[in-house]
Scaffold this active site. Sequence first.
Site, PDB file in Angstrom:
ATOM      1  N   LYS A  53      -0.884   7.512  -0.239  1.00  0.00           N
ATOM      2  CA  LYS A  53      -0.308   7.342   1.100  1.00  0.00           C
ATOM      3  C   LYS A  53       0.946   8.212   1.248  1.00  0.00           C
ATOM      4  O   LYS A  53       1.168   8.836   2.280  1.00  0.00           O
ATOM      5  CB  LYS A  53       0.010   5.861   1.355  1.00  0.00           C
ATOM      6  CG  LYS A  53      -1.254   5.061   1.625  1.00  0.00           C
ATOM      7  CD  LYS A  53      -1.074   3.569   1.477  1.00  0.00           C
ATOM      8  CE  LYS A  53      -2.458   2.905   1.526  1.00  0.00           C
ATOM      9  NZ  LYS A  53      -2.489   1.558   0.988  1.00  0.00           N
ATOM     10  N   GLN A  97       1.302  -3.341   0.395  1.00  0.00           N
ATOM     11  CA  GLN A  97       0.041  -3.195  -0.340  1.00  0.00           C
ATOM     12  C   GLN A  97      -0.441  -4.559  -0.849  1.00  0.00           C
ATOM     13  O   GLN A  97       0.321  -5.299  -1.484  1.00  0.00           O
ATOM     14  CB  GLN A  97       0.252  -2.219  -1.518  1.00  0.00           C
ATOM     15  CG  GLN A  97      -1.014  -1.846  -2.257  1.00  0.00           C
ATOM     16  CD  GLN A  97      -1.995  -1.011  -1.427  1.00  0.00           C
ATOM     17  OE1 GLN A  97      -1.601  -0.196  -0.605  1.00  0.00           O
ATOM     18  NE2 GLN A  97      -3.281  -1.233  -1.628  1.00  0.00           N
ATOM     19  N   ASP A 120      -1.565  -1.730   9.529  1.00  0.00           N
ATOM     20  CA  ASP A 120      -2.802  -2.235   8.919  1.00  0.00           C
ATOM     21  C   ASP A 120      -3.636  -3.017   9.945  1.00  0.00           C
ATOM     22  O   ASP A 120      -4.809  -3.285   9.702  1.00  0.00           O
ATOM     23  CB  ASP A 120      -2.460  -3.221   7.784  1.00  0.00           C
ATOM     24  CG  ASP A 120      -2.421  -2.573   6.411  1.00  0.00           C
ATOM     25  OD1 ASP A 120      -3.241  -1.686   6.155  1.00  0.00           O
ATOM     26  OD2 ASP A 120      -1.570  -2.988   5.596  1.00  0.00           O
TER      27      ASP A 120
HETATM   28  N1  GUN Z   1      -5.328  -3.348  -0.328  1.00  0.00           N
HETATM   29  C1  GUN Z   1      -6.585  -2.879  -0.270  1.00  0.00           C
HETATM   30  N2  GUN Z   1      -6.832  -2.315   0.932  1.00  0.00           N
HETATM   31  C2  GUN Z   1      -5.696  -2.443   1.649  1.00  0.00           C
HETATM   32  C3  GUN Z   1      -5.323  -2.050   2.967  1.00  0.00           C
HETATM   33  O1  GUN Z   1      -6.099  -1.475   3.742  1.00  0.00           O
HETATM   34  N3  GUN Z   1      -4.042  -2.358   3.325  1.00  0.00           N
HETATM   35  C4  GUN Z   1      -3.185  -3.012   2.509  1.00  0.00           C
HETATM   36  N4  GUN Z   1      -1.965  -3.286   2.971  1.00  0.00           N
HETATM   37  N5  GUN Z   1      -3.498  -3.392   1.279  1.00  0.00           N
HETATM   38  C5  GUN Z   1      -4.750  -3.110   0.860  1.00  0.00           C
END
Ligand code: GUN
Length: 284
Positions: A53, A97, A120
């Site tokens: 990211k 995350q 998200d």
């Molecule tokens: N963990 C696995 N996929 C995701 C996601 O799309 N967003 C977040 N915040 N955590 C994750």
Amino acid sequence: MANLINGKEIAANVREKVRLEALELKNRTGIIPGLAVILVGDDPASKIYVNNKKKACAEAGFNSFEHLLPASASQDELIALIDSLNADPSVHGILCQLPLPGHIDERAVINAISPEKDVDAFHPVNVGKIMIGSYDFLPCTPAGIMELIHSTGISVSGKKCTVVGRSNIVGKPMAMLLLHENGTVTVCHSKTADLAAECRSADILVAAVGKAKLITADMVKEGAIVIDVGTNRNSDGKLCGDVDFAEVEKKASYITPVPGGVGPMTIATLMRNTLTAAELASKK
Ligand code: GUN
């Protein structure tokens, strides 16, 4: 033999478009999109995602703010950090995350993120907006999958769509996005009576469970579009999806590989959502 849906290439195109739009936003308003990513603990897979990211932000010309907290961090500490990011005008998107360590209530953390910065689309306000079809952000993985389906040129309208998995992150919002495009949607889960039959009836099959080789060729209709969201390790430690790729590709019309299918689209949508959040902030 199925056509391969090249998620890496499609995601690169989305990211380039986002980069150009971000540059235009900067030239017009002086605003540089900013994404804050919070990682609690040191799960190796999560660390890789967070680094990807950060890299994507740099390539798009975004600011990125990384907050690494120890696994022992308390829920109050985490929510205090989120409160400070909510108040920071240089931060347009906040991503915490998941999964979080067991002593932290994931729902309380998601609820603490301002809905305008919830890139998200996990906050109940954004989930509700998606449900009624009037939203600013779409959840990253399902929205990325819709782009992959669009890339085939095949319309979802009237198609039988089967989603395997009912998570809040993928399965449930995926069903909603397919429904928005007039698919006839079935959501399967561990209590589904006849999973093979539900999958076999699908023109569009999305597997999002996290179980290697769950979807075998006998479960796939000839000519179906097959989207594999799984990221599993096989017995050799190699990354693989939920679909038995070697056998299913002989039957499907289109299929996503793992890696290089859905994964890159998740980050591309995250960049798109962060840009949207920055654009909305610029209009305030
Ligand atoms: N963990 C696995 N996929 C995701 C996601 O799309 N967003 C977040 N915040 N955590 C994750």
